[in-house]
Design a protein around this motif. Sequence first.
Motif, PDB file in Angstrom:
ATOM      1  N   LEU A   4      84.744  31.932  69.092  1.00  0.00           N
ATOM      2  CA  LEU A   4      85.743  32.458  69.979  1.00  0.00           C
ATOM      3  C   LEU A   4      87.152  32.529  69.507  1.00  0.00           C
ATOM      4  N   THR A   5      87.438  31.077  69.032  1.00  0.00           N
ATOM      5  CA  THR A   5      88.961  31.069  68.467  1.00  0.00           C
ATOM      6  C   THR A   5      89.404  32.125  67.467  1.00  0.00           C
ATOM      7  N   ARG A   6      88.205  32.350  66.428  1.00  0.00           N
ATOM      8  CA  ARG A   6      88.301  33.336  65.463  1.00  0.00           C
ATOM      9  C   ARG A   6      88.611  34.862  65.906  1.00  0.00           C
ATOM     10  N   ALA A   7      87.875  34.928  66.884  1.00  0.00           N
ATOM     11  CA  ALA A   7      87.656  36.433  67.611  1.00  0.00           C
ATOM     12  C   ALA A   7      89.013  36.572  68.136  1.00  0.00           C
ATOM     13  N   VAL A   8      89.672  35.544  68.808  1.00  0.00           N
ATOM     14  CA  VAL A   8      90.848  35.848  69.664  1.00  0.00           C
ATOM     15  C   VAL A   8      91.993  35.781  68.561  1.00  0.00           C
ATOM     16  N   LEU A   9      91.992  34.976  67.739  1.00  0.00           N
ATOM     17  CA  LEU A   9      93.217  34.941  66.803  1.00  0.00           C
ATOM     18  C   LEU A   9      93.348  35.685  65.526  1.00  0.00           C
ATOM     19  N   ASN A  33      98.607  30.427  74.193  1.00  0.00           N
ATOM     20  CA  ASN A  33      97.159  31.036  74.061  1.00  0.00           C
ATOM     21  C   ASN A  33      96.284  29.813  73.830  1.00  0.00           C
ATOM     22  N   MET A  34      95.143  29.948  74.749  1.00  0.00           N
ATOM     23  CA  MET A  34      94.390  28.762  74.847  1.00  0.00           C
ATOM     24  C   MET A  34      93.717  28.202  73.621  1.00  0.00           C
ATOM     25  N   ALA A  35      93.228  29.388  72.881  1.00  0.00           N
ATOM     26  CA  ALA A  35      92.594  28.971  71.911  1.00  0.00           C
ATOM     27  C   ALA A  35      93.560  28.524  70.621  1.00  0.00           C
ATOM     28  N   ASP A  36      94.838  29.002  70.872  1.00  0.00           N
ATOM     29  CA  ASP A  36      95.885  28.371  69.986  1.00  0.00           C
ATOM     30  C   ASP A  36      96.358  27.187  70.214  1.00  0.00           C
ATOM     31  N   ILE A  37      96.155  26.630  71.598  1.00  0.00           N
ATOM     32  CA  ILE A  37      96.611  25.319  71.693  1.00  0.00           C
ATOM     33  C   ILE A  37      95.699  24.532  71.435  1.00  0.00           C
ATOM     34  N   GLY A  38      94.186  24.882  71.396  1.00  0.00           N
ATOM     35  CA  GLY A  38      93.251  24.108  70.845  1.00  0.00           C
ATOM     36  C   GLY A  38      93.504  23.709  69.397  1.00  0.00           C
ATOM     37  N   LEU A  39      93.912  24.578  68.624  1.00  0.00           N
ATOM     38  CA  LEU A  39      94.131  24.449  67.114  1.00  0.00           C
ATOM     39  C   LEU A  39      95.324  23.536  66.995  1.00  0.00           C
ATOM     40  N   LYS A  40      96.448  23.710  67.802  1.00  0.00           N
ATOM     41  CA  LYS A  40      97.768  23.108  67.674  1.00  0.00           C
ATOM     42  C   LYS A  40      97.802  21.670  68.079  1.00  0.00           C
ATOM     43  N   ALA A  41      96.881  21.593  69.437  1.00  0.00           N
ATOM     44  CA  ALA A  41      96.791  20.039  69.945  1.00  0.00           C
ATOM     45  C   ALA A  41      96.346  19.091  68.933  1.00  0.00           C
ATOM     46  N   ALA A  42      95.284  19.463  68.087  1.00  0.00           N
ATOM     47  CA  ALA A  42      94.771  18.668  67.272  1.00  0.00           C
ATOM     48  C   ALA A  42      95.818  18.354  66.190  1.00  0.00           C
ATOM     49  N   GLU A  43      96.738  19.025  65.943  1.00  0.00           N
ATOM     50  CA  GLU A  43      97.664  18.670  64.716  1.00  0.00           C
ATOM     51  C   GLU A  43      98.868  17.981  65.262  1.00  0.00           C
ATOM     52  N   VAL A  44      99.147  17.708  66.500  1.00  0.00           N
ATOM     53  CA  VAL A  44     100.428  17.116  67.118  1.00  0.00           C
ATOM     54  C   VAL A  44     100.435  15.667  66.569  1.00  0.00           C
ATOM     55  N   PRO A  45     101.445  15.263  65.846  1.00  0.00           N
ATOM     56  CA  PRO A  45     101.568  13.885  65.348  1.00  0.00           C
ATOM     57  C   PRO A  45     101.728  12.878  66.775  1.00  0.00           C
TER      58      PRO A  45
END
Lengths: 487, 124
Positions: free
Chosen positions: A481-486, A185-197
Amino acid sequence: MQHLPVVPIVLPAVSGALMLLAMRADLPGKRTFSIATMILLGTVAVLLLMQPPPLVYRLGDWPAPFGIVLQIDRLAAMLLALNALLGLAVALYAVGTGWDKRGAHFHSLLMFQMMGLNGAFVTGDAFNLFVFFEVMLIASYGLMVHGGGAARVKAGVQYVVVNLAGSALFLFALGTVYAVTGTLNMADIGLKAAEVPHDGLIRAGAVMLMLVFAVKAAVVPLHFWLPATYENAPGPVAALFAIMTKVGVYAMLRSLTLMFPFDSAIGAMLAEGLRIAAGLTLITGMVGLFGARDFGRVVTWSVIGSIGTLLLAVSAGRPEATAASLYYLVHSTLAGAVLFLLGDMIVARRGTLRLVPAGRLAQGGLLAAMTMAAAVAMAGMPPLSGFIGKLLILQALPDQWGLWLLILATSLLAIMGFARAGSTIFWATDSSEAPAHPAQPLGFVAIGLLIAALTVWTLAAGVIQPWLDGAAAALHAPAALTRAVLS
Amino acid sequence: MEILLATAIGWFTAVAVYLVLRRRVFPVILGMTMLSYAVNVFLFATGGLVVGAPPLLEGKVAGPGPMTDPLPQALVLTAIVISFGMTAVVVMMSLGAWFQSGSDRVDLDEAEPAAEAPQPEGRA
């Protein structure tokens, strides 16, 4: 109303299938049905524009990161409307000039292409984006070779192979991103990509993703497939292809705002690379335009050049530059489509698009006036929207004098190239009577519709600009948008 | 297991790139097929390599036992269907190009020696 977001995908799919099954030999029926569907699609897009964004539609009512969602913000709704308008003009033109008689399933393929384009604009899922890209491409393969002919089919094979290679790369990129983030999910990728070590892998995935979109958008040095394809495609199909390159730009814009935002390390790296490629695209396109010896090539290179201008604005990563790029995106799609349709009109009357002196053209005055208008818009001269678009881009980037110089110098090249092409085609004629050619009023109506849209886009720039600013602000702050999607 | 899989994907991709660069229709189609195999195996690996674990748990299993990620399998299935359809399309279009232009080159180079372009039978 609740199911409105899915209509732009379902409607063309159903009507394309209906035309294929129930109206095989009924050309008038197919024509009416096709044009009616385009008008309906336009109506749906306008209704979607009036809803408060962002709209989220969960297919099968699965919650977001697990199910596929459709997301419609201002940008997506605007592109749906643009696509419907372009589809209507293309359908009218194909009916008016008889292009749809040269093969069996023109209107069905047109519908499937609309479905793929609309789907790519509204999907919120990266893998679904791939699927809709394929739907769009497989319809475009059929449209590309519509009407047959050795040169067209050969160019078609090349087009298919390039896009198949692009699709394979797309899957590699998606696999890499999924392996690192565990979501598509693009919005979810946006959240997760920031946290990848350890971000090496996701960097590789992001770069591959951008490369795929760059192939679709014909960014230098991945543009080589475009001139031969667009030049050999049937006129109305090439006009529709004017929006296919913009799908690549749209996907880049989404990636750079939703998945890998400009302010993240990966986004900054991507934007930097994109800026260089966009500058090269602009130069290559406009130099190619200036040097072309064929009107078809003039138009294809001008499309490549406009992609360069557009991506320069996108890669700046500032909301005001993004708003300017959205204005320019709509403008360059319309102007490119008009030029492709005019090229088809000219080649039908003149027999060739080569820039050598030839006889007069039937309906030459009207054609010349329309070509003039489209060329003025495309080259970015006042009073049409190309000028406003470039002005907005320059205004949004006041501190980058190199970019100013680049855009102004390439605009000059474009003006000279178009002036040369237009004067050879319309002025370097002998005094003999023009050979008779049917007037094809519906074809001119289609071109006139697009020119009218360009004019409205110019006149209403003052009204549109704040709305586009809002769209760009929403893109750069994707939290809503992220909030609305997730949720 | 990882070494084996990575080598296989790399080998498939290398062969695919070589074949696509041959610029003749038949090797190019073989190359695209190879590339789609490489992609499919790669997608399988993205969920993590677990041997002998089921992708979906049946009702009786208590608690989260070992299982493989089911999503890559769905992705691979979609990718296989699409690449199969695309291969069919490209084969048909290549045949059309061969019969209409008498050439099996993928690039649009006009200056082709006549000896390299055998005329297919039945061409008007």
